[in-house]
Design an enzyme around this catalytic site. Structure first.
Site, PDB file in Angstrom:
ATOM      1  N   GLU A  25       0.848  -1.196   0.000  1.00 32.60           N
ATOM      2  CA  GLU A  25       0.000   0.000   0.000  1.00 32.60           C
ATOM      3  C   GLU A  25       0.885   1.249   0.000  1.00 32.60           C
ATOM      4  OE1 GLU A  25      -3.726   0.767   2.528  1.00 32.60           O
ATOM      5  OE2 GLU A  25      -2.270   2.184   3.363  1.00 32.60           O
ATOM      6  N   TYR A  57      -6.903   6.731  -0.976  1.00 31.83           N
ATOM      7  CA  TYR A  57      -7.738   7.843  -1.440  1.00 31.83           C
ATOM      8  C   TYR A  57      -8.253   8.554  -0.203  1.00 31.83           C
ATOM      9  CZ  TYR A  57     -11.358  10.076  -4.316  1.00 31.83           C
ATOM     10  OH  TYR A  57     -12.139  10.965  -4.986  1.00 31.83           O
ATOM     11  N   ALA A  59     -10.615  10.240   2.276  1.00 32.73           N
ATOM     12  CA  ALA A  59     -12.068  10.039   2.379  1.00 32.73           C
ATOM     13  C   ALA A  59     -12.830  11.271   1.905  1.00 32.73           C
ATOM     14  CB  ALA A  59     -12.459   9.704   3.802  1.00 32.73           C
ATOM     15  N   GLY A 116     -15.036   4.774   3.457  1.00 37.66           N
ATOM     16  CA  GLY A 116     -14.270   5.923   3.937  1.00 37.66           C
ATOM     17  C   GLY A 116     -14.713   6.290   5.335  1.00 37.66           C
ATOM     18  N   TYR A 163     -12.369  -6.911   8.510  1.00 35.87           N
ATOM     19  CA  TYR A 163     -11.934  -6.478   9.847  1.00 35.87           C
ATOM     20  C   TYR A 163     -11.667  -7.655  10.785  1.00 35.87           C
ATOM     21  CZ  TYR A 163     -13.211  -2.042   7.965  1.00 35.87           C
ATOM     22  OH  TYR A 163     -13.247  -0.929   7.148  1.00 35.87           O
ATOM     23  N   GLN A 194      -7.976  -4.824   7.672  1.00 32.75           N
ATOM     24  CA  GLN A 194      -7.461  -3.756   8.513  1.00 32.75           C
ATOM     25  C   GLN A 194      -6.238  -4.306   9.265  1.00 32.75           C
ATOM     26  OE1 GLN A 194      -6.800  -0.838   9.198  1.00 32.75           O
ATOM     27  NE2 GLN A 194      -8.870  -0.041   9.523  1.00 32.75           N
TER      28      GLN A 194
HETATM   29  P1  FAD Z   1     -18.556  -0.488   4.981  1.00 28.49           P
HETATM   30  O1  FAD Z   1     -18.306  -1.878   4.530  1.00 28.49           O
HETATM   31  O2  FAD Z   1     -19.613   0.287   4.272  1.00 28.49           O
HETATM   32  O3  FAD Z   1     -18.875  -0.520   6.551  1.00 28.49           O
HETATM   33  C1  FAD Z   1     -18.984   0.687   7.288  1.00 28.49           C
HETATM   34  C2  FAD Z   1     -19.828   0.451   8.547  1.00 28.49           C
HETATM   35  O4  FAD Z   1     -21.179   0.255   8.159  1.00 28.49           O
HETATM   36  C3  FAD Z   1     -19.427  -0.798   9.312  1.00 28.49           C
HETATM   37  O5  FAD Z   1     -19.612  -0.565  10.679  1.00 28.49           O
HETATM   38  C4  FAD Z   1     -20.385  -1.865   8.811  1.00 28.49           C
HETATM   39  O6  FAD Z   1     -20.634  -2.834   9.809  1.00 28.49           O
HETATM   40  C5  FAD Z   1     -21.645  -1.034   8.536  1.00 28.49           C
HETATM   41  N1  FAD Z   1     -22.414  -1.548   7.383  1.00 28.49           N
HETATM   42  C6  FAD Z   1     -21.946  -1.787   6.142  1.00 28.49           C
HETATM   43  N2  FAD Z   1     -22.937  -2.218   5.323  1.00 28.49           N
HETATM   44  C7  FAD Z   1     -24.058  -2.256   6.107  1.00 28.49           C
HETATM   45  C8  FAD Z   1     -25.410  -2.603   5.858  1.00 28.49           C
HETATM   46  N3  FAD Z   1     -25.804  -3.015   4.644  1.00 28.49           N
HETATM   47  N4  FAD Z   1     -26.297  -2.514   6.893  1.00 28.49           N
HETATM   48  C9  FAD Z   1     -25.906  -2.100   8.114  1.00 28.49           C
HETATM   49  N5  FAD Z   1     -24.631  -1.755   8.408  1.00 28.49           N
HETATM   50  C10 FAD Z   1     -23.710  -1.823   7.416  1.00 28.49           C
HETATM   51  N6  FAD Z   1     -10.266   4.949   4.216  1.00 28.49           N
HETATM   52  C11 FAD Z   1     -10.067   5.999   3.381  1.00 28.49           C
HETATM   53  O7  FAD Z   1     -10.633   7.072   3.602  1.00 28.49           O
HETATM   54  N7  FAD Z   1      -9.231   5.905   2.297  1.00 28.49           N
HETATM   55  C12 FAD Z   1      -8.570   4.759   1.985  1.00 28.49           C
HETATM   56  O8  FAD Z   1      -7.836   4.713   0.999  1.00 28.49           O
HETATM   57  C13 FAD Z   1      -8.767   3.627   2.839  1.00 28.49           C
HETATM   58  N8  FAD Z   1      -8.159   2.448   2.589  1.00 28.49           N
HETATM   59  C14 FAD Z   1      -8.423   1.353   3.365  1.00 28.49           C
HETATM   60  C15 FAD Z   1      -7.831   0.132   3.040  1.00 28.49           C
HETATM   61  C16 FAD Z   1      -8.092  -1.003   3.811  1.00 28.49           C
HETATM   62  C17 FAD Z   1      -7.452  -2.315   3.432  1.00 28.49           C
HETATM   63  C18 FAD Z   1      -8.948  -0.904   4.948  1.00 28.49           C
HETATM   64  C19 FAD Z   1      -9.201  -2.114   5.803  1.00 28.49           C
HETATM   65  C20 FAD Z   1      -9.515   0.312   5.289  1.00 28.49           C
HETATM   66  C21 FAD Z   1      -9.285   1.451   4.502  1.00 28.49           C
HETATM   67  N9  FAD Z   1      -9.858   2.682   4.790  1.00 28.49           N
HETATM   68  C22 FAD Z   1      -9.638   3.762   3.968  1.00 28.49           C
HETATM   69  C23 FAD Z   1     -10.685   2.846   6.001  1.00 28.49           C
HETATM   70  C24 FAD Z   1     -12.177   2.612   5.744  1.00 28.49           C
HETATM   71  O9  FAD Z   1     -12.683   3.597   4.873  1.00 28.49           O
HETATM   72  C25 FAD Z   1     -12.879   2.674   7.119  1.00 28.49           C
HETATM   73  O10 FAD Z   1     -12.545   1.551   7.872  1.00 28.49           O
HETATM   74  C26 FAD Z   1     -14.384   2.924   7.086  1.00 28.49           C
HETATM   75  O11 FAD Z   1     -14.794   3.274   8.414  1.00 28.49           O
HETATM   76  C27 FAD Z   1     -15.225   1.725   6.695  1.00 28.49           C
HETATM   77  O12 FAD Z   1     -15.050   1.413   5.379  1.00 28.49           O
HETATM   78  P2  FAD Z   1     -15.687   0.067   4.745  1.00 28.49           P
HETATM   79  O13 FAD Z   1     -15.373   0.089   3.328  1.00 28.49           O
HETATM   80  O14 FAD Z   1     -15.356  -1.111   5.555  1.00 28.49           O
HETATM   81  O15 FAD Z   1     -17.258   0.415   4.952  1.00 28.49           O
END
Ligand code: FAD
Length: 322
Positions: A25, A57, A59, A116, A163, A194
């Site tokens: 990364e 990227y 957020a 994000g 996660y 993560q």
């Molecule tokens: P989601 O999968 O949408 O989940 C977000 C929250 O909503 C979670 O608590 C989940 O339980 C809940 N949720 C999801 N779908 C539903 C549903 N259908 N119904 C009810 N609840 C739901 N952040 C950045 O800003 N830029 C980056 O480049 C970046 N890179 C990352 C790379 C990796 C490998 C990881 C692990 C994280 C990265 N992050 C990055 C951080 C990430 O954006 C955060 O962890 C964010 O809080 C959650 O993103 P997610 O895609 O898991 O969201």
């Protein structure tokens, strides 16, 4: 009932032990000096012939231009395949569809679909913005479908976040696995985790996910533990509590060299445990530095694909010539 296919009756036709994937990364540089140092790192990492490098990227979408610029340069000036991170937060669905189209036009074929982190200052989401990463996967697949005739030599690989410890906003680890399964159903091809600090956290996630029906690769995201300051900072940002014993061992080191050695050893042990648990690849969070990542990689001695040696020589020859 139709007769079993040749593949079903000859399970050994598919490789029993596939090579282990390697990826890094990177984040877009914030200044010209940081860009120079990053490009030195990129050249060093390129010699290890990773399968892809991911580019983060912001957020808020604030670093969109530097992210796109870095991805373009990776495509034009290196042999590396970029995996572009993209977030729902900070962009309208229309803007996201445009960005996805632009990425495809530049040659990107891998996108990490993320929600994000929401702004900590309480700024409300852009009206009409996508709520979850799952929505972004569906948008990517829709853009892909419209361009299917342009993608005959390679569709988009969509990755998502997973996660090993509960996501800070999630009610439980079970809920996290349900969300991962939903992301798979919406079209995710793979997940990257993560950061985590304990060997059993990745193995637990893998077994819970497999039991729930998640079949996509879940690649462990491994952070080199060589800087206690960075370990603490990332723990704060991600909501993952660092291992206090590891922090104590790093703090007790007499010299920087000793601290570095302890950190590399702990990182290698964590990555090896993840591989033993069934990880199909290793994703190294580099923080735009190559030294620790390369030392970890050297000690891991991953079983990589056979093209690596030849390609590595070709890359080194090209770098020497330039
Ligand atoms: P989601 O999968 O949408 O989940 C977000 C929250 O909503 C979670 O608590 C989940 O339980 C809940 N949720 C999801 N779908 C539903 C549903 N259908 N119904 C009810 N609840 C739901 N952040 C950045 O800003 N830029 C980056 O480049 C970046 N890179 C990352 C790379 C990796 C490998 C990881 C692990 C994280 C990265 N992050 C990055 C951080 C990430 O954006 C955060 O962890 C964010 O809080 C959650 O993103 P997610 O895609 O898991 O969201």
């Amino acid at each position: 009932m139709s007769p079993p296919s040749l593949i079903e009756t000859h399970p050994n036709l598919s490789e029993s032990s596939a090579p282990v994937a390697l990826s890094y990364e990177l984040f877009p540089p914030r200044s010209p000096a940081a860009a120079e140092s990053l490009w030195n790192t990129i050249r060093e990492l390129e010699t290890t012939d990773p399968d892809y490098v991911s580019v983060t990227y912001g957020a808020s979408g604030s670093n969109r231009d530097t992210a796109v610029e870095l991805i373009n340069r990776l495509l034009l000036e290196t042999t590396l395949r970029p995996l572009a991170h993209l977030t729902c937060v900070g962009n309208t669905p229309q803007e996201l569809a445009e960005i996805i189209g632009d990425l495809l036009d530049t040659g990107v074929r891998g996108i990490l679909a993320l929600r994000g982190d929401r702004p900590q200052d309480g700024t409300p989401p852009v009206p009409g913005s996508l709520r979850y990463a799952q929505d972004l996967i569906e948008l990517i697949r829709r853009v892909e479908q419209r361009r299917s005739a342009l993608l005959c030599a390679g569709k988009i690989a969509v990755g998502v976040a997973a996660y090993p410890t509960r996501h800070p906003e999630s009610p439980s680890e079970e809920h996290d696995v349900e969300v991962l399964l939903a992301k798979q159903r919406s079209g995710a091809d793979f997940a990257i985790t993560q950061v985590f600090f304990h060997t059993d956290q990745y193995a637990d996630l893998l077994s819970r996910a497999r039991r729930a029906g998640v079949t996509i690769p879940i690649i462990p995201g491994i952070m080199p533990f060589t800087s206690p300051r960075r370990v603490k900072r990332l723990g704060e940002l991600s909501g993952v509590e660092p291992d206090p014993q590891l922090l104590a061992r790093l703090a007790a080191a007499d010299t920087d060299a000793e601290r570095h050695r302890i950190g590399v050893r702990a990182t290698v042990d964590l990555a090896k445990a993840a591989l033993d648990a069934g990880a199909q690849g290793i994703h190294l969070y580099t923080f735009n530095e190559h030294q620790s990542a390369l030392e970890v990689l050297d000690k891991l001695a991953l079983p990589r694909h056979s093209r690596s040696a030849g390609r590595r020589t070709a890359i080194l020859q090209r770098q020497l010539a330039s």
